[in-house]
Design an enzyme around this catalytic site. Structure first.
Site, PDB file in Angstrom:
ATOM      1  N   HIS A  61      99.849  12.722  94.251  1.00  0.00           N
ATOM      2  CA  HIS A  61     100.464  13.207  95.488  1.00  0.00           C
ATOM      3  C   HIS A  61      99.458  13.849  96.443  1.00  0.00           C
ATOM      4  CE1 HIS A  61     104.240  13.780  92.787  1.00  0.00           C
ATOM      5  NE2 HIS A  61     104.037  12.512  93.094  1.00  0.00           N
ATOM      6  N   LYS A  70      94.135  22.735  96.190  1.00  0.00           N
ATOM      7  CA  LYS A  70      94.872  23.191  94.993  1.00  0.00           C
ATOM      8  C   LYS A  70      93.897  23.717  93.951  1.00  0.00           C
ATOM      9  CE  LYS A  70      98.206  19.589  95.964  1.00  0.00           C
ATOM     10  NZ  LYS A  70      98.602  18.193  95.679  1.00  0.00           N
ATOM     11  N   TYR A 130      99.543  26.228  89.714  1.00  0.00           N
ATOM     12  CA  TYR A 130      98.522  26.002  90.733  1.00  0.00           C
ATOM     13  C   TYR A 130      98.829  26.707  92.039  1.00  0.00           C
ATOM     14  CZ  TYR A 130     101.660  22.023  91.857  1.00  0.00           C
ATOM     15  OH  TYR A 130     102.754  21.204  92.148  1.00  0.00           O
ATOM     16  N   ASP A 169     107.524   8.413  92.195  1.00  0.00           N
ATOM     17  CA  ASP A 169     106.199   7.997  91.719  1.00  0.00           C
ATOM     18  C   ASP A 169     106.197   6.554  91.225  1.00  0.00           C
ATOM     19  OD1 ASP A 169     105.304  11.299  90.443  1.00  0.00           O
ATOM     20  OD2 ASP A 169     105.358  10.455  92.476  1.00  0.00           O
TER      21      ASP A 169
HETATM   22  C1  LIG Z   1     105.796  20.051  95.200  1.00  0.00           C
HETATM   23  C2  LIG Z   1     107.026  20.840  95.518  1.00  0.00           C
HETATM   24  C3  LIG Z   1     108.274  20.416  95.114  1.00  0.00           C
HETATM   25  N1  LIG Z   1     109.382  21.154  95.429  1.00  0.00           N
HETATM   26  C4  LIG Z   1     110.679  20.667  94.948  1.00  0.00           C
HETATM   27  C5  LIG Z   1     111.052  19.300  95.490  1.00  0.00           C
HETATM   28  C6  LIG Z   1     111.811  18.655  94.376  1.00  0.00           C
HETATM   29  O1  LIG Z   1     113.199  18.963  94.486  1.00  0.00           O
HETATM   30  C7  LIG Z   1     111.279  19.323  93.106  1.00  0.00           C
HETATM   31  C8  LIG Z   1     110.306  18.446  92.333  1.00  0.00           C
HETATM   32  O2  LIG Z   1     109.346  17.976  93.270  1.00  0.00           O
HETATM   33  P1  LIG Z   1     108.316  16.862  92.846  1.00  0.00           P
HETATM   34  O3  LIG Z   1     109.022  15.827  92.025  1.00  0.00           O
HETATM   35  O4  LIG Z   1     107.591  16.408  94.087  1.00  0.00           O
HETATM   36  O5  LIG Z   1     107.338  17.670  91.903  1.00  0.00           O
HETATM   37  P2  LIG Z   1     105.936  17.136  91.323  1.00  0.00           P
HETATM   38  O6  LIG Z   1     106.068  15.701  90.950  1.00  0.00           O
HETATM   39  O7  LIG Z   1     105.512  18.107  90.302  1.00  0.00           O
HETATM   40  O8  LIG Z   1     104.971  17.243  92.571  1.00  0.00           O
HETATM   41  C9  LIG Z   1     103.673  17.786  92.459  1.00  0.00           C
HETATM   42  O9  LIG Z   1     102.935  16.841  91.748  1.00  0.00           O
HETATM   43  C10 LIG Z   1     101.522  16.849  91.856  1.00  0.00           C
HETATM   44  C11 LIG Z   1     100.939  17.262  90.522  1.00  0.00           C
HETATM   45  C12 LIG Z   1     100.920  17.614  92.938  1.00  0.00           C
HETATM   46  O10 LIG Z   1      99.708  17.771  92.995  1.00  0.00           O
HETATM   47  C13 LIG Z   1     101.745  18.200  93.993  1.00  0.00           C
HETATM   48  O11 LIG Z   1     101.473  19.574  94.049  1.00  0.00           O
HETATM   49  C14 LIG Z   1     103.197  18.019  93.871  1.00  0.00           C
HETATM   50  O12 LIG Z   1     103.537  16.902  94.670  1.00  0.00           O
HETATM   51  O13 LIG Z   1     110.609  20.519  93.540  1.00  0.00           O
HETATM   52  C15 LIG Z   1     109.313  22.327  96.134  1.00  0.00           C
HETATM   53  O14 LIG Z   1     110.328  22.981  96.409  1.00  0.00           O
HETATM   54  N2  LIG Z   1     108.075  22.764  96.549  1.00  0.00           N
HETATM   55  C16 LIG Z   1     106.929  22.068  96.265  1.00  0.00           C
HETATM   56  O15 LIG Z   1     105.829  22.526  96.657  1.00  0.00           O
END
Ligand SMILES: Cc1cn([C@H]2C[C@H](O)[C@@H](COP(=O)(O)OP(=O)(O)O[C@H]3O[C@H](C)C(=O)[C@H](O)[C@H]3O)O2)c(=O)[nH]c1=O
Length: 182
Positions: A61, A70, A130, A169
């Site tokens: 991402h 980060k 992070y 993803d």
């Molecule tokens: C990233 C983020 C997500 N959210 C909420 C949005 C979704 O409802 C839920 C899960 O989000 P997401 O599926 O995008 O989470 P990850 O797959 O862990 O995303 C992260 O994955 C990789 C490792 C990264 O480097 C980024 O920091 C980030 O994109 O958390 C938020 O409220 N705030 C945030 O900053």
């Protein structure tokens, strides 16, 4: 705090000094002055924490607006953490770097703005924590395909098999379609 540079310009590993005693340990995971002395003059505005089970792959991402630097670490378990350089002006443009981060050696990775980032969980569970230099901006978030052959990340999938991905993803963009930075 020890800094070790990586083949990607600006990406570095940071190992904090650990104070162990009969109670356990203490370490500073972030200190503005200590990092500035290491050449990292950073300002964080958001802290994140995700927990995942083995075989989960989160990423790759980045945000095209409000690009985030980060400082990532693992506080339980272990992950294989990856950054890919999306900065066209960088000598390491298009290159990836991966390293295992685990809760035992407390090693952290600094990933500046301009990179895609993700990780694969290697242990039954992992807590991933992070700090970010800009705020979450879902409107500009991009998912780069974890297995794009042009990037060619060598994920340690032995014993894990096919990673588990979020719907987003699973639809990650190919390298050629993914927006890049100047
Ligand atoms: C990233 C983020 C997500 N959210 C909420 C949005 C979704 O409802 C839920 C899960 O989000 P997401 O599926 O995008 O989470 P990850 O797959 O862990 O995303 C992260 O994955 C990789 C490792 C990264 O480097 C980024 O920091 C980030 O994109 O958390 C938020 O409220 N705030 C945030 O900053």
């Amino acid at each position: 705090m020890k800094r070790e540079d990586t083949p990607l310009e600006g990406v570095c590993l940071l190992t904090p000094r650990v104070f162990g005693d009969e109670r356990g340990f203490f370490l500073e995971s972030w200190n503005e002055n200590t990092f500035r002395e290491l050449g990292l003059d950073l300002n964080f505005v958001q802290d994140n924490h995700s927990r995942s089970s083995q075989g989960i792959l989160r990423g790759l991402h980045y945000q095209t607006e409000h690009t985030q630097g980060k400082l990532v670490r693992v506080t339980s378990g272990a992950v294989f953490d990856v950054a890919i350089d999306l900065r066209q002006s960088s000598p390491s443009f298009g290159q990836w770097f991966g390293t295992t981060l685990d809760a035992t050696d407390h090693k952290m990775l600094w990933v500046p703005p301009g990179f895609a980032h993700g990780f694969l969980v290697l242990t039954p569970f992992a807590d991933f924590q992070y700090k970010c230099t800009d705020l979450y901006d879902p409107s500009s978030e991009v998912s780069l395909a974890w297995n794009d052959p042009t990037v060619g990340i060598d994920w340690p999938l032995t014993g894990i098999g096919e990673p588990a991905l979020s719907g987003k993803d699973k639809e990650g963009l190919a390298w050629d379609q993914a927006p890049k930075f100047a």
